[in-house]
Design an enzyme around this catalytic site. Structure first.
Site: not given
Ligand code: NAG
Ligand code: NAG
Ligand code: ZN
Ligand code: ZN
Length: 606
Positions: A203, A349, A504, A150, A201, A392-393, A102, A344
């Site tokens: 994800t 992140d 992000h 996310s 969360d 995811d980013h 993440d 994950e």
């Protein structure tokens, strides 16, 4: 995986032997002898013929023996590769391991690689395990923004559809979409979720629940333990986020109501663990029973940089990964179907949100170790499988450069600064709060300054040259720059690493796989939804039939005895107001620097 060089591959032969081979091949084709009959040399010819036959025999035996040995030696690597059946579809029993880093962008990799080369004294061509398995890149935009969150990011993976930022496996029209984990569970696969943040969360939530907004974590927790229109879909849960499972009357709860989900999960058959002792009792997974729920922290498991000195309290991502794979492979050893698991590296992140490069390098290294653990598993498993890993980013807009002055910048950044840090800015922030306002708080300002300089900056961050202004910024923090951000900035500036946001960014992220052959549809540059499509197609799952089943549960109610006749899909929570954009991109409103200066986004939505 090492390149396989077939042991028996044809080797370039010398001219002479290739001429002889050509002659012999000719003879086979034409049925003619390769040597001219010569009366005087008949005796010799007979012996030569016998010799050739003997040689052919020996060579054949040698080839057979070598082939058997070779087969034996390579059984391991052969067994991992997927069989591809008719129509290019995978066939046979197989496992799918999906990893999400993440918030990990390309710069996180460059930074971590250089960091490790410095700290471990490695050569400049030493790379991470991830680097060795890079196969492509993913474009990450959501349906509502070029910069995804996310929730929309994971919905692209779980459902294979773009949706709006905040959507937990819900489409822009607020109807639920079937997920790869749900489809796998319905098809007889065992399923698992392993994370280092709250299991509620965005994800993990996207794989096993549906909610109109990611903040509906109480409902997400309920769905994850089986209060879900399809029943229980997850067999194994390891991570943090215990607070959403505890009744609001209990210490450490963050639920809005007084439901005890640990009790509900246990009633539903879950084996519950809440600490390291419970995790250790699994004995690496050989002593485990499914379904299992392991919640090792109230919220997040600490950052790896802090966790490594508390490993008697919290398991690492690698430990949870190894255990989960053992549990799931044991649970499926006699079944026709294998397993699906999502693992994950959640807090890469968070380090990005906090702009904390020291915390981030250790998160990425921990993720790299978990990735390597999965490769080990695939190497040793007799069931074929594939590992796909992506982000995811990106988070933070990290750049491995920072201009510190108005003059033309130097070309460098300094990993040694990160190497001297022994704690995250999150940890130091908590220490400072405790010192200034905890039960044994110290009021004397001179003592406070000394504490900040010696204990937090020198011991915690390895910074010995802090200015009075920097110490003051920590001591008298304003809401715009809480101590956590100040600590992170102290280290980022000294390392000459830049960040463009606490949120992000839209940069493409990397895709990795255990083997590019098995993940061939993801080689190259792809939309994030292609990753979702691959996951479903690798297990040959029919996601749309799951979507249909979910759509037909429009009036399902979490209260098993009732049908909810109020609103369509009200079990997914309030379909939010007009303030949430669900379709199409926003445009420029002239709101450059509009944001209220009193507002701090610290610890906001990830
Ligand atoms: C706890 O939850 C109950 C409902 O389940 C609610 O009535 C009560 O106000 C909540 N208490 C707190 C302190 O939030
Ligand atoms: C790291 O710490 C050592 C020992 O305190 C110090 O000598 C060195 O200069 C520090 N390095 C950096 C890059 O700050
Ligand atoms: Zn994310
Ligand atoms: Zn985030």
């Amino acid at each position: 995986m090492a390149q396989e060089e077939p042991l028996l591959a044809p080797r370039p032969s010398s001219d002479r032997s290739s001429m002889r081979n050509a002659e012999e091949e000719d003879a086979l084709l034409t049925g003619e002898r390769t040597t001219r009959p010569d009366e005087r040399r008949r005796g010799w010819a007979v012996w030569r013929e016998i010799g050739l036959v003997a040689w052919a025999l020996i060579a054949t035996i040698a080839v057979v023996v070598l082939a058997v040995v070779y087969q034996h030696e390579t059984t391991k690597s052969h067994s991992q590769s997927t069989s591809w059946g008719p129509g290019g579809k995978p066939s046979g029993k197989r496992n799918l391991i999906f990893m999400v880093s993440d918030g990990m962008g390309p710069t996180s990799l460059s930074m971590t690689r250089s960091f490790r080369q410095l700290t471990d004294g490695l050569p400049i061509d030493d790379i991470l395990v991830l680097d060795q398995h890079h196969i492509g890149t993913s474009r990450t935009r959501s349906s509502s923004s070029l910069v995804t969150d996310s929730a929309a990011g994971a919905t692209a993976f779980s459902c294979g559809h773009k949706s709006y930022n905040g959507a937990i496996s819900v489409l822009p029209d607020h109807s639920p979409c079937g997920t790869v984990l749900e489809a796998a569970a319905l098809a007889g696969y065992k399923t698992g979720l392993v994370v280092t943040t709250r299991i509620t969360d965005a994800t993990p939530a996207c794989f096993a629940s549906h909610a109109n907004l990611r903040s509906y974590e109480d409902s997400i927790a309920e769905q994850e333990i089986g209060e879900h229109p399809l029943g229980r879909v997850v067999d194994l849960i390891l991570g943090g986020g215990r607070c959403h499972f505890l009744p609001n009357s209990t210490d450490g709860s963050c639920r809005g109501d007084d439901r005890d989900l640990v009790a509900a999960a246990t009633d539903n058959g879950f084996h519950y663990m809440q600490d390291r002792a419970g995790f250790d009792a699994l004995n690496g997974g050989t002593e485990a029973k499914l379904p299992m729920l392991g919640l090792f922290a109230e919220k997040d498991i600490p950052y790896e940089i802090d966790r490594r000195s508390q490993s008697e309290v919290y398991p690492s991502l690698e430990e949870m990964t190894r255990t989960a794979l053992t549990v799931l492979s044991k649970a499926t050893e006699d079944s026709e179907q294998g397993f699906f698991i999502m693992i994950e590296g959640s807090r890469i992140d968070h380090a990005g949100h906090g702009n904390d490069p020291a915390a981030q390098v250790h998160e990425v290294l921990a993720y790299d170790k978990a990735f390597a653990a999965v490769l080990d598993f695939l190497d040793e498993s007799s069931t074929p499988g594939v590992l796909v890993s992506t982000s995811d980013h990106e988070t933070g807009g990290l750049s491995a450069a920072k201009q510190l002055h108005k003059s033309y910048p130097e070309y460098l950044w300094l990993p040694g600064v990160l190497a001297n840090a022994s704690h995250s800015s999150e940890y130091l922030d908590a220490q400072l709060k405790e010192y200034l306002s905890g039960p044994g708080k110290v009021d004397d300002e001179a003592k406070q300054q000394t504490y900040i300089r010696q204990t937090l900056l020198e011991k915690g961050l390895g910074i010995t040259d802090a200015t009075d202004a920097e110490v003051d910024a920590l001591l008298h923090a304003d809401s715009q720059a809480p101590p956590q951000y100040v600590f992170a900035d102290l280290i980022s500036r000294r390392a000459q690493l830049g960040w463009s946001t606490h949120g992000h960014s839209a940069v493409d992220v990397n895709i990795y796989a255990s083997c590019s052959k098995d993940a061939w549809p993801l080689v190259g540059n792809h939309e994030n939804t292609d990753v979702g499509s691959f996951l479903a197609s690798y297990l040959d799952l029919d996601i749309s039939s799951v979507t249909k089943r979910l759509q037909s549960s429009a009036y399902w109610s979490p209260d098993a005895s009732a049908q909810d006749v109020s609103t369509e899909f009200s079990w997914m929570g309030d379909p939010v107001g007009a303030e949430l954009r669900t379709d199409g991109l926003d445009r420029y409103h002239g709101d450059f620097r509009k944001r209220d200066l009193g507002e701090c986004g610290c610890g906001g939505v990830h």
